[in-house]
Design a protein around this motif. Structure first.
Motif, mmCIF file in Angstrom:
data_model
loop_
_atom_site.group_PDB
_atom_site.id
_atom_site.type_symbol
_atom_site.label_atom_id
_atom_site.label_comp_id
_atom_site.label_asym_id
_atom_site.label_seq_id
_atom_site.Cartn_x
_atom_site.Cartn_y
_atom_site.Cartn_z
ATOM 1 N N GLU A 161 -19.975 35.005 -10.119
ATOM 2 C CA GLU A 161 -21.076 33.928 -10.756
ATOM 3 C C GLU A 161 -20.855 32.719 -11.778
ATOM 4 N N ALA A 162 -20.362 32.622 -12.800
ATOM 5 C CA ALA A 162 -20.391 31.825 -13.617
ATOM 6 C C ALA A 162 -18.903 30.956 -12.946
ATOM 7 N N GLY A 163 -18.095 31.716 -11.842
ATOM 8 C CA GLY A 163 -16.804 30.728 -11.640
ATOM 9 C C GLY A 163 -17.654 29.249 -10.421
ATOM 10 N N ARG A 164 -18.988 30.288 -9.435
ATOM 11 C CA ARG A 164 -19.040 29.799 -8.244
ATOM 12 C C ARG A 164 -20.206 28.433 -8.987
ATOM 13 N N LEU A 165 -21.040 28.471 -10.236
ATOM 14 C CA LEU A 165 -22.174 27.580 -10.861
ATOM 15 C C LEU A 165 -20.699 26.478 -11.166
ATOM 16 N N ASP A 166 -19.843 26.781 -11.084
ATOM 17 C CA ASP A 166 -18.779 25.726 -11.995
ATOM 18 C C ASP A 166 -17.429 24.974 -11.075
ATOM 19 N N GLY A 167 -18.164 25.721 -9.396
ATOM 20 C CA GLY A 167 -17.579 25.067 -8.662
ATOM 21 C C GLY A 167 -16.302 24.963 -7.753
ATOM 22 N N MET A 168 -15.557 26.039 -8.497
ATOM 23 C CA MET A 168 -14.487 27.083 -8.008
ATOM 24 C C MET A 168 -14.568 27.707 -6.482
ATOM 25 N N GLY A 169 -13.983 27.155 -5.683
ATOM 26 C CA GLY A 169 -14.689 27.736 -4.002
ATOM 27 C C GLY A 169 -13.444 29.508 -4.341
ATOM 28 N N LYS A 170 -13.249 29.829 -2.651
ATOM 29 C CA LYS A 170 -12.369 31.282 -2.536
ATOM 30 C C LYS A 170 -11.136 31.002 -3.366
ATOM 31 N N TRP A 171 -10.153 30.177 -3.110
ATOM 32 C CA TRP A 171 -9.298 30.377 -3.671
ATOM 33 C C TRP A 171 -9.025 30.071 -5.443
ATOM 34 N N GLY A 172 -10.095 29.726 -6.230
ATOM 35 C CA GLY A 172 -10.254 29.176 -7.005
ATOM 36 C C GLY A 172 -10.549 30.534 -8.547
ATOM 37 N N LEU A 173 -11.176 31.075 -7.312
ATOM 38 C CA LEU A 173 -11.666 32.487 -7.510
ATOM 39 C C LEU A 173 -11.082 33.434 -7.586
ATOM 40 N N PHE A 174 -10.084 33.100 -7.074
ATOM 41 C CA PHE A 174 -8.811 33.997 -7.195
ATOM 42 C C PHE A 174 -8.069 33.245 -8.209
ATOM 43 N N PHE A 175 -7.465 32.384 -7.755
ATOM 44 C CA PHE A 175 -6.224 32.295 -8.945
ATOM 45 C C PHE A 175 -6.363 32.224 -11.106
ATOM 46 N N LYS A 176 -7.928 31.487 -10.756
ATOM 47 C CA LYS A 176 -8.597 31.870 -11.761
ATOM 48 C C LYS A 176 -9.302 32.814 -12.198
ATOM 49 N N ILE A 177 -9.645 33.843 -12.032
ATOM 50 C CA ILE A 177 -10.287 34.918 -12.247
ATOM 51 C C ILE A 177 -9.505 36.574 -11.605
ATOM 52 N N THR A 178 -9.525 35.994 -10.549
ATOM 53 C CA THR A 178 -9.036 38.219 -9.912
ATOM 54 C C THR A 178 -7.713 37.838 -10.367
ATOM 55 N N LEU A 179 -6.484 37.505 -10.236
ATOM 56 C CA LEU A 179 -5.717 37.500 -10.526
ATOM 57 C C LEU A 179 -4.954 37.446 -11.604
ATOM 58 N N PRO A 180 -5.680 36.964 -12.728
ATOM 59 C CA PRO A 180 -5.235 37.263 -14.267
ATOM 60 C C PRO A 180 -6.058 38.958 -14.011
#
Length: 284
Positions: free
Chosen positions: A184-203
């Motif tokens: 939710e915080a990532g979406r508020l920062d304007g991340m797309g699906k790929w951004g959420l994956f590489f910056k949140i999910t994968l790490p």
């Protein structure tokens, strides 16, 4: 205050079984590798490093070692990436999660020898359904298990199929442990699906990823069932792997000391992978 004697008595059954079924056999294999003992022989003489010298001049050993490493290289990336993709697809749905998890996990529960027999019929050059599907698509089929060019890749494909469900469960558990508020915080920062994956999910999946990598590597090094059931190491040693070579030397040619030397080399690979796993999780 703890009583050391009572603690030891509680642990003694487990320690006894550990010694009898793990430590003692490994020690016996290690000692046997420095002898000239053959199964059924009455002679037992220490010969030092002679078995290891013969081992490193044996072309069949290096062929089986090369095939094992190639098998691991083929199975590891595809089974890990495939398991992660399946887990992502299942967790992105709101319906039918349990059904899809069960379907993909079924190969893990099945006996690999029994499933190998099924694959033998599927890949049969004339009667197999796989070649029939290829012919319907206008493609020519092959004798997948009898060709030197395709046999190892075919065994690797079966190994990947068998590992996908196990990796899916591990990655699914890792995905469920990620707090939803981070997305939710990532979406508020304007991340797309790929951004959420590489910056949140994968790490956040890195510890699970490394665990899956080590466990899959150990299981891939232990490949034996499909080789013994489908190819017997053929054709011309093109699918012979390390465990199958050890089995042949020890239980078909009765060269117990030579097979023990191979087993020590195999155990060193498994030990190195296990130590890498322990080192990583201590630092994590």
């Amino acid at each position: 205050m703890r009583n050391p004697l009572s603690s030891f008595l509680c642990l003694s059954p487990a320690l006894f079984l550990l010694f009898v079924f793990l430590i003692a056999p490994i020690f016996c294999v290690f000692v046997l590798s420095f002898s000239d003992y053959n199964l059924g022989s009455e002679d037992f003489n220490f010969v030092g490093l002679e078995n290891y010298k013969a081992l490193f001049s044996d072309a069949v050993f290096f062929t089986s070692l090369k095939n094992t490493l190639l098998y691991v290289i083929l199975v590891l990336p595809l089974s890990i990436v495939g398991g992660l993709l399946i887990a992502l697809l299942i967790e992105s749905r709101t319906e039918g999660r349990a059904l899809y998890r069960a379907l993909f996990f079924l190969p893990v529960l099945a006996t690999l020898i029994a499933m190998s027999l099924v694959w033998e019929y599927i890949l049969h050059s004339e009667l197999g359904i796989f070649n029939q599907i290829l012919s319907l698509l206008g493609l020519s089929g092959r004798n997948w298990l009898s060709s030197e060019d395709t046999v190892l890749a075919t065994l690797a494909a079966i190994g990947i199929w068998q590992q996908l469900g196990y990796n899916m469960i591990l990655f699914g558990a890792g995905l469920l442990s990620i707090p939803p508020f981070l997305y939710e915080a990532g979406r508020l920062d304007g991340m797309g699906k790929w951004g959420l994956f590489f910056k949140i999910t994968l790490p956040l999946l890195t510890p699970v990823m490394f665990f899956v990598l080590i466990i899959n590597a150990i299981k891939a090094f232990q490949i034996f069932d499909t080789v013994h059931t489908l190819t017997l190491g053929g054709p011309h040693h093109s699918s012979e792997v390390l465990l199958f070579t050890i089995y042949q030397e020890g239980f078909m040619f009765f060269r117990s000391s030579y097979a023990a030397a191979m087993s020590v080399i195999f155990l060193l690979f498994i030990l190195a992978l296990s130590l890498a796993k322990m080192y990583f999780f201590r630092r994590a």
